[in-house]
Motif scaffolding. Structure first.
Motif, PDB file in Angstrom:
ATOM      1  N   LEU A  43      49.281  20.475  36.106  1.00 22.50           N
ATOM      2  CA  LEU A  43      50.650  20.747  35.445  1.00 22.50           C
ATOM      3  C   LEU A  43      50.367  21.946  34.448  1.00 22.50           C
ATOM      4  CD1 LEU A  43      53.508  19.795  35.531  1.00 22.50           C
ATOM      5  CD2 LEU A  43      52.924  18.245  33.841  1.00 22.50           C
ATOM      6  N   ALA A  44      49.480  21.872  33.491  1.00 21.07           N
ATOM      7  CA  ALA A  44      49.282  22.625  32.406  1.00 21.07           C
ATOM      8  C   ALA A  44      48.095  22.567  31.897  1.00 21.07           C
ATOM      9  CB  ALA A  44      50.179  22.222  31.218  1.00 21.07           C
ATOM     10  N   GLN A  45      47.473  23.705  31.193  1.00 26.29           N
ATOM     11  CA  GLN A  45      46.400  23.966  30.491  1.00 26.29           C
ATOM     12  C   GLN A  45      46.217  24.763  29.588  1.00 26.29           C
ATOM     13  OE1 GLN A  45      42.850  25.291  32.835  1.00 26.29           O
ATOM     14  NE2 GLN A  45      41.538  24.891  31.235  1.00 26.29           N
ATOM     15  N   GLY A  46      45.553  24.342  28.414  1.00 28.97           N
ATOM     16  CA  GLY A  46      46.003  25.261  27.017  1.00 28.97           C
ATOM     17  C   GLY A  46      45.371  24.467  25.847  1.00 28.97           C
ATOM     18  N   GLY A  47      45.355  25.266  24.692  1.00 27.16           N
ATOM     19  CA  GLY A  47      45.133  24.469  23.418  1.00 27.16           C
ATOM     20  C   GLY A  47      45.676  23.132  23.370  1.00 27.16           C
ATOM     21  N   PRO A  48      45.362  22.387  22.086  1.00 25.68           N
ATOM     22  CA  PRO A  48      46.007  21.269  21.936  1.00 25.68           C
ATOM     23  C   PRO A  48      47.420  21.472  21.659  1.00 25.68           C
ATOM     24  CG  PRO A  48      43.908  21.277  20.819  1.00 25.68           C
ATOM     25  CD  PRO A  48      44.296  22.634  21.329  1.00 25.68           C
ATOM     26  N   ASP A  49      47.942  22.578  21.017  1.00 26.80           N
ATOM     27  CA  ASP A  49      49.202  22.789  20.980  1.00 26.80           C
ATOM     28  C   ASP A  49      50.160  22.662  22.042  1.00 26.80           C
ATOM     29  OD1 ASP A  49      48.067  24.941  21.722  1.00 26.80           O
ATOM     30  OD2 ASP A  49      49.766  25.971  21.763  1.00 26.80           O
ATOM     31  N   ILE A  50      49.715  22.465  23.247  1.00 30.01           N
ATOM     32  CA  ILE A  50      50.700  22.454  24.388  1.00 30.01           C
ATOM     33  C   ILE A  50      51.025  21.078  24.426  1.00 30.01           C
ATOM     34  CG2 ILE A  50      49.289  24.053  25.928  1.00 30.01           C
ATOM     35  CD1 ILE A  50      48.222  21.653  27.506  1.00 30.01           C
ATOM     36  N   LEU A  51      50.722  20.034  23.529  1.00 27.66           N
ATOM     37  CA  LEU A  51      51.066  18.640  23.624  1.00 27.66           C
ATOM     38  C   LEU A  51      52.246  18.529  22.520  1.00 27.66           C
ATOM     39  CD1 LEU A  51      47.469  16.816  23.505  1.00 27.66           C
ATOM     40  CD2 LEU A  51      49.350  16.991  25.332  1.00 27.66           C
ATOM     41  N   SER A  52      52.666  19.495  21.989  1.00 26.13           N
ATOM     42  CA  SER A  52      53.966  19.672  21.502  1.00 26.13           C
ATOM     43  C   SER A  52      54.850  20.326  22.116  1.00 26.13           C
ATOM     44  CB  SER A  52      53.657  20.410  19.963  1.00 26.13           C
ATOM     45  OG  SER A  52      53.294  21.780  20.252  1.00 26.13           O
ATOM     46  N   GLU A  53      54.657  20.873  23.251  1.00 27.81           N
ATOM     47  CA  GLU A  53      55.780  21.492  23.983  1.00 27.81           C
ATOM     48  C   GLU A  53      56.756  20.503  24.822  1.00 27.81           C
ATOM     49  OE1 GLU A  53      53.896  24.328  26.599  1.00 27.81           O
ATOM     50  OE2 GLU A  53      53.000  25.305  24.855  1.00 27.81           O
ATOM     51  N   ASP A  54      58.152  20.641  24.689  1.00 30.17           N
ATOM     52  CA  ASP A  54      59.217  19.826  25.258  1.00 30.17           C
ATOM     53  C   ASP A  54      58.875  19.478  26.912  1.00 30.17           C
ATOM     54  OD1 ASP A  54      60.002  19.185  22.800  1.00 30.17           O
ATOM     55  OD2 ASP A  54      61.841  20.559  22.973  1.00 30.17           O
ATOM     56  N   LYS A  55      58.743  20.896  27.513  1.00 31.06           N
ATOM     57  CA  LYS A  55      58.744  21.136  28.900  1.00 31.06           C
ATOM     58  C   LYS A  55      57.503  20.135  29.427  1.00 31.06           C
ATOM     59  CE  LYS A  55      59.039  24.525  32.637  1.00 31.06           C
ATOM     60  NZ  LYS A  55      57.681  24.038  33.497  1.00 31.06           N
ATOM     61  N   VAL A  56      56.309  20.483  28.796  1.00 34.54           N
ATOM     62  CA  VAL A  56      55.107  19.856  29.118  1.00 34.54           C
ATOM     63  C   VAL A  56      54.932  18.281  29.134  1.00 34.54           C
ATOM     64  CG1 VAL A  56      52.586  19.739  28.498  1.00 34.54           C
ATOM     65  CG2 VAL A  56      53.608  21.746  28.799  1.00 34.54           C
ATOM     66  N   ILE A  57      55.520  17.983  27.880  1.00 31.67           N
ATOM     67  CA  ILE A  57      55.608  16.068  27.705  1.00 31.67           C
ATOM     68  C   ILE A  57      56.522  15.760  28.517  1.00 31.67           C
ATOM     69  CG2 ILE A  57      56.196  14.692  26.010  1.00 31.67           C
ATOM     70  CD1 ILE A  57      53.524  16.066  25.499  1.00 31.67           C
ATOM     71  N   ASN A  58      57.834  16.217  28.775  1.00 28.12           N
ATOM     72  CA  ASN A  58      58.827  15.676  29.705  1.00 28.12           C
ATOM     73  C   ASN A  58      58.336  15.706  31.029  1.00 28.12           C
ATOM     74  OD1 ASN A  58      60.567  15.321  27.601  1.00 28.12           O
ATOM     75  ND2 ASN A  58      61.510  17.489  28.146  1.00 28.12           N
ATOM     76  N   GLU A  59      57.637  16.662  31.685  1.00 31.59           N
ATOM     77  CA  GLU A  59      57.281  16.885  33.016  1.00 31.59           C
ATOM     78  C   GLU A  59      55.915  15.824  33.410  1.00 31.59           C
ATOM     79  OE1 GLU A  59      56.734  20.724  34.776  1.00 31.59           O
ATOM     80  OE2 GLU A  59      58.717  21.248  34.163  1.00 31.59           O
ATOM     81  N   SER A  60      55.067  15.508  32.462  1.00 32.38           N
ATOM     82  CA  SER A  60      53.674  15.047  32.408  1.00 32.38           C
ATOM     83  C   SER A  60      54.095  13.424  32.064  1.00 32.38           C
ATOM     84  CB  SER A  60      52.872  15.724  31.388  1.00 32.38           C
ATOM     85  OG  SER A  60      53.376  15.432  29.978  1.00 32.38           O
ATOM     86  N   GLU A  61      54.980  13.094  31.737  1.00 33.87           N
ATOM     87  CA  GLU A  61      55.576  11.490  31.329  1.00 33.87           C
ATOM     88  C   GLU A  61      54.375  11.174  30.436  1.00 33.87           C
ATOM     89  OE1 GLU A  61      55.245   9.273  35.076  1.00 33.87           O
ATOM     90  OE2 GLU A  61      56.479  10.798  36.071  1.00 33.87           O
ATOM     91  N   LEU A  62      54.001  12.135  29.495  1.00 31.72           N
ATOM     92  CA  LEU A  62      53.123  11.486  28.293  1.00 31.72           C
ATOM     93  C   LEU A  62      54.098  11.419  27.048  1.00 31.72           C
ATOM     94  CD1 LEU A  62      49.990  13.984  28.877  1.00 31.72           C
ATOM     95  CD2 LEU A  62      50.123  11.532  29.445  1.00 31.72           C
TER      96      LEU A  62
END
Length: 276
Positions: free
Chosen positions: A217-236
């Motif tokens: 779904l996504a790959q990048g630095g730890p900062d991707i865990l602060s992105e709304d889109k990533v968190i919402n789509e990943s169910e994390l």
């Protein structure tokens, strides 16, 4: 070669027809600390089992350190990639700690003095010196986890892969394990961890991979865990530090803090500004 792991269009179905992986494309840099996150059933464990040849690709390709993962390369792959299972009791089975850690090197027919050397070094790396003659099942769960890691390290893999290493560990054991993994990484080894622990991934990893429904779904630095889109789509969930700073935007920051000390310094600066 810049990549420890290269995966192209990897697909895999279990015998019951369940499609676990649906076209994984992924590259992991040599020497990195990579966390693979995703909800239950995302395909994390299935992916890890492809990295040392327990599962072979049904479709697509997997290469580790430039070597194709296939039946012909099976022995070399398992020397290159060490896999630590979630439950150490699936991996630790000998009468003593020493015998367990020596099991792998002995099965590769290494000379006795080399086996001795590797066992000592592996036990030193996981901080279990002095417990060589203990029965593993008399040790704590966290200590057995470290025995399992030592058994893998004794084979001197270039890549260490751990499946949910923090599962069922108390806070002290988690902290100890993080220090051990950092020590192993500082020697130049690539470490790949599958985990549900977003706080650990945010603080520890320099590369984060998020998997859902058998795809990246996504790959990048730890900062991707602060992105709304990533968190919402990943169910994390957001890491705790991210939650905190999103609640108090008035603190102000150029970049979301990744570490507690960094966050504390930002808060301290804000308090000093208010006082002045």
């Amino acid at each position: 070669m810049d990549y420890a792991v290269e995966i192209e269009d990897l697909a895999f179905s279990h015998k019951d027809g369940t499609r676990a992986l649906k076209g994984i494309n992924l590259r992991i840099k040599k020497g990195s600390k990579t966390a693979i996150l995703g909800p239950n059933g995302a395909g994390k464990s299935t992916l890890l089992l492809h990295l040392n040849g327990i599962y072979l690709p049904q479709h697509g390709r997997v290469r580790v350190m430039g070597l194709e993962v296939n039946r012909e390369n099976e022995k070399k792959i398992r020397q290159t990639v060490g896999l630590v299972f979630q439950d150490p009791d699936d991996q630790v089975f000998c009468t003593t700690v020493w015998e367990d850690v020596a099991f792998g090197p002995m099965n590769f027919n290494l000379p006795e003095d080399e086996v001795q050397r590797r066992v000592k070094q592996a036990l030193r790396a996981v901080r279990l010196e002095g417990l060589e003659q203990k029965m593993p099942f008399h040790l704590s769960y966290g200590q057995r986890k470290r025995v399992a890691i030592a058994g893998v390290l004794a084979l001197r893999p270039e890549i260490l892969v751990l499946d949910e290493p923090h599962a069922f560990l108390d806070p002290s054991s988690k902290s100890e394990l993080m220090k051990i993994m950092d020590g192993i990484n500082s020697e130049g080894r690539t470490i790949i961890v599958a985990t549900h622990d977003v706080d650990f991934a945010y603080e520890w990893a320099d590369d984060v991979v998020i998997i859902k429904d058998g795809r990246v779904l996504a790959q990048g630095g730890p900062d991707i865990l602060s992105e709304d889109k990533v968190i919402n789509e990943s169910e994390l969930e957001y890491p705790v530090l991210v939650k905190l700073f999103r609640k108090v935007p008035e603190i102000g920051y150029d970049k979301m803090p990744q570490f507690v000390d960094e966050a504390a310094e930002l808060i301290r600066q804000k308090l000093n500004q208010v006082k002045n």
